[in-house]
Design a protein around this motif. Structure first.
Motif, PDB file in Angstrom:
ATOM      1  N   HIS A 196       0.852  -1.194   0.000  1.00  0.00           N
ATOM      2  CA  HIS A 196       0.000   0.000   0.000  1.00  0.00           C
ATOM      3  C   HIS A 196       0.890   1.246   0.000  1.00  0.00           C
ATOM      4  O   HIS A 196       1.829   1.351   0.781  1.00  0.00           O
ATOM      5  CB  HIS A 196      -0.911   0.015   1.225  1.00  0.00           C
ATOM      6  N   ALA A 197       0.575   2.182  -0.893  1.00  0.00           N
ATOM      7  CA  ALA A 197       1.415   3.370  -1.040  1.00  0.00           C
ATOM      8  C   ALA A 197       0.563   4.548  -1.505  1.00  0.00           C
ATOM      9  O   ALA A 197      -0.602   4.385  -1.864  1.00  0.00           O
ATOM     10  CB  ALA A 197       2.530   3.096  -2.045  1.00  0.00           C
ATOM     11  N   ALA A 198       1.185   5.727  -1.503  1.00  0.00           N
ATOM     12  CA  ALA A 198       0.509   6.943  -1.957  1.00  0.00           C
ATOM     13  C   ALA A 198       1.425   7.703  -2.905  1.00  0.00           C
ATOM     14  O   ALA A 198       2.649   7.639  -2.787  1.00  0.00           O
ATOM     15  CB  ALA A 198       0.146   7.821  -0.769  1.00  0.00           C
ATOM     16  N   LEU A 199       0.816   8.402  -3.844  1.00  0.00           N
ATOM     17  CA  LEU A 199       1.533   9.255  -4.802  1.00  0.00           C
ATOM     18  C   LEU A 199       0.986  10.666  -4.705  1.00  0.00           C
ATOM     19  O   LEU A 199      -0.231  10.852  -4.562  1.00  0.00           O
ATOM     20  CB  LEU A 199       1.273   8.778  -6.234  1.00  0.00           C
ATOM     21  N   THR A 200       1.876  11.643  -4.828  1.00  0.00           N
ATOM     22  CA  THR A 200       1.463  13.045  -4.869  1.00  0.00           C
ATOM     23  C   THR A 200       2.175  13.720  -6.027  1.00  0.00           C
ATOM     24  O   THR A 200       3.394  13.614  -6.157  1.00  0.00           O
ATOM     25  CB  THR A 200       1.817  13.770  -3.558  1.00  0.00           C
ATOM     26  N   ILE A 201       1.400  14.398  -6.859  1.00  0.00           N
ATOM     27  CA  ILE A 201       1.930  15.191  -7.965  1.00  0.00           C
ATOM     28  C   ILE A 201       1.365  16.588  -7.768  1.00  0.00           C
ATOM     29  O   ILE A 201       0.140  16.752  -7.650  1.00  0.00           O
ATOM     30  CB  ILE A 201       1.482  14.635  -9.341  1.00  0.00           C
ATOM     31  N   ALA A 202       2.234  17.588  -7.704  1.00  0.00           N
ATOM     32  CA  ALA A 202       1.776  18.957  -7.437  1.00  0.00           C
ATOM     33  C   ALA A 202       2.427  19.934  -8.402  1.00  0.00           C
ATOM     34  O   ALA A 202       3.529  19.696  -8.890  1.00  0.00           O
ATOM     35  CB  ALA A 202       2.112  19.344  -5.997  1.00  0.00           C
ATOM     36  N   ASP A 203       1.727  21.021  -8.659  1.00  0.00           N
ATOM     37  CA  ASP A 203       2.241  22.083  -9.516  1.00  0.00           C
ATOM     38  C   ASP A 203       1.898  23.421  -8.856  1.00  0.00           C
ATOM     39  O   ASP A 203       0.723  23.769  -8.740  1.00  0.00           O
ATOM     40  CB  ASP A 203       1.609  21.993 -10.906  1.00  0.00           C
ATOM     41  N   ASP A 204       2.929  24.132  -8.412  1.00  0.00           N
ATOM     42  CA  ASP A 204       2.673  25.387  -7.708  1.00  0.00           C
ATOM     43  C   ASP A 204       2.144  26.482  -8.629  1.00  0.00           C
ATOM     44  O   ASP A 204       1.353  27.323  -8.208  1.00  0.00           O
ATOM     45  CB  ASP A 204       3.912  25.854  -6.943  1.00  0.00           C
ATOM     46  N   THR A 205       2.541  26.490  -9.878  1.00  0.00           N
ATOM     47  CA  THR A 205       2.048  27.499 -10.816  1.00  0.00           C
ATOM     48  C   THR A 205       0.566  27.302 -11.098  1.00  0.00           C
ATOM     49  O   THR A 205      -0.208  28.260 -11.107  1.00  0.00           O
ATOM     50  CB  THR A 205       2.844  27.446 -12.136  1.00  0.00           C
ATOM     51  N   GLU A 206       0.176  26.061 -11.322  1.00  0.00           N
ATOM     52  CA  GLU A 206      -1.230  25.754 -11.586  1.00  0.00           C
ATOM     53  C   GLU A 206      -2.072  25.719 -10.309  1.00  0.00           C
ATOM     54  O   GLU A 206      -3.294  25.681 -10.388  1.00  0.00           O
ATOM     55  CB  GLU A 206      -1.360  24.389 -12.279  1.00  0.00           C
ATOM     56  N   GLN A 207      -1.424  25.693  -9.164  1.00  0.00           N
ATOM     57  CA  GLN A 207      -2.096  25.513  -7.877  1.00  0.00           C
ATOM     58  C   GLN A 207      -3.006  24.291  -7.924  1.00  0.00           C
ATOM     59  O   GLN A 207      -4.182  24.324  -7.550  1.00  0.00           O
ATOM     60  CB  GLN A 207      -2.881  26.750  -7.478  1.00  0.00           C
ATOM     61  N   ALA A 208      -2.436  23.192  -8.415  1.00  0.00           N
ATOM     62  CA  ALA A 208      -3.204  21.965  -8.582  1.00  0.00           C
ATOM     63  C   ALA A 208      -2.359  20.774  -8.130  1.00  0.00           C
ATOM     64  O   ALA A 208      -1.125  20.846  -8.105  1.00  0.00           O
ATOM     65  CB  ALA A 208      -3.612  21.794 -10.039  1.00  0.00           C
ATOM     66  N   SER A 209      -3.052  19.700  -7.771  1.00  0.00           N
ATOM     67  CA  SER A 209      -2.353  18.477  -7.385  1.00  0.00           C
ATOM     68  C   SER A 209      -3.254  17.275  -7.597  1.00  0.00           C
ATOM     69  O   SER A 209      -4.476  17.392  -7.679  1.00  0.00           O
ATOM     70  CB  SER A 209      -1.915  18.535  -5.919  1.00  0.00           C
ATOM     71  N   VAL A 210      -2.603  16.120  -7.684  1.00  0.00           N
ATOM     72  CA  VAL A 210      -3.298  14.843  -7.667  1.00  0.00           C
ATOM     73  C   VAL A 210      -2.694  14.045  -6.536  1.00  0.00           C
ATOM     74  O   VAL A 210      -1.472  13.988  -6.386  1.00  0.00           O
ATOM     75  CB  VAL A 210      -3.148  14.079  -9.005  1.00  0.00           C
ATOM     76  N   GLN A 211      -3.567  13.459  -5.741  1.00  0.00           N
ATOM     77  CA  GLN A 211      -3.133  12.546  -4.681  1.00  0.00           C
ATOM     78  C   GLN A 211      -3.826  11.222  -4.934  1.00  0.00           C
ATOM     79  O   GLN A 211      -5.035  11.189  -5.198  1.00  0.00           O
ATOM     80  CB  GLN A 211      -3.519  13.083  -3.307  1.00  0.00           C
ATOM     81  N   ALA A 212      -3.045  10.154  -4.879  1.00  0.00           N
ATOM     82  CA  ALA A 212      -3.594   8.818  -5.124  1.00  0.00           C
ATOM     83  C   ALA A 212      -3.031   7.851  -4.101  1.00  0.00           C
ATOM     84  O   ALA A 212      -1.884   7.996  -3.668  1.00  0.00           O
ATOM     85  CB  ALA A 212      -3.231   8.353  -6.537  1.00  0.00           C
TER      86      ALA A 212
END
Length: 150
Positions: free
Chosen positions: A63-79
C-alpha cells in the motif's frame, strides 16, 4: 476514458515527477521522487531498483501513496492504492508511455534509475482513491477545489 478522469489525466500527462510514499511493516515511512507515466484508467507506471528503500518497503507493505503537485497551476493529484509488478500483458503499454518521459527537447536524457546499479523492476500503482485539487479559483469552499475522482 471516463469523463471524470479527463481533467486529472490531462494534468498528470503534463507532469513527470511524483513523490511516492511507502511504509514497511514497522511504520517506517519513506518518500521518494519518481518519474512516472499514467494510463487512461489513471494507473501509474514507474521503474525502481530492487535494492532501493522504496522497493523493500513495497515488498513488506504494497500500500502506497503518490502526490503530484504544480505550484504554478495551484493543482495536485493525490492517489493511494496497491503497488504490484506490471503483468506481461500491460508491459508493452507501460514501456511505450515511460519512453516518452523526458525533459522537453532532451531526447538523450536518461532517468536517474538508469544511473544506479542493480536490477530494475517495472511497477504500477492502481489507485483505490484518487483526488484532484485545483485552487486557481477564488472560492473559499473546499468543495469547489477538491474532487474525488476514484
Amino acid at each position: 476514458m471516463k469523463d471524470t478522469f479527463k481533467e486529472p489525466y490531462e494534468f498528470l500527462v503534463r507532469h513527470k515527477v511524483a513523490v511516492l510514499s511507502t511504509a514497511n511493516g514497522k511504520d517506517d515511512v519513506w518518500g521518494a521522487a519518481i518519474y512516472y507515466a499514467v494510463g487512461e484508467a489513471l494507473t501509474f507506471y514507474f521503474f525502481t531498483k530492487k535494492g532501493s528503500k522504496k522497493y523493500q518497503n513495497i515488498l513488506e507493505n504494497p500500500h502506497a501513496a503518490l502526490t503530484i503537485a504544480d505550484d504554478t497551476e495551484q493543482a495536485s493529484v493525490q492517489a493511494s492504492g496497491v503497488i504490484e509488478e506490471v503483468p506481461a500483458d500491460e508491459q508493452n503499454e507501460a514501456y511505450q508511455k515511460l519512453v516518452l518521459v523526458h525533459p522537453q527537447g532532451e531526447f538523450s536524457w536518461k532517468p536517474p534509475v538508469s544511473k544506479m546499479e542493480g536490477e530494475t523492476i517495472l511497477l504500477k500503482l492502481t489507485p483505490k482513491v484518487l483526488q484532484y485539487a485545483n485552487f486557481k479559483s477564488d472560492s473559499h469552499d473546499s468543495a469547489d477545489h477538491i474532487t474525488r475522482i476514484i
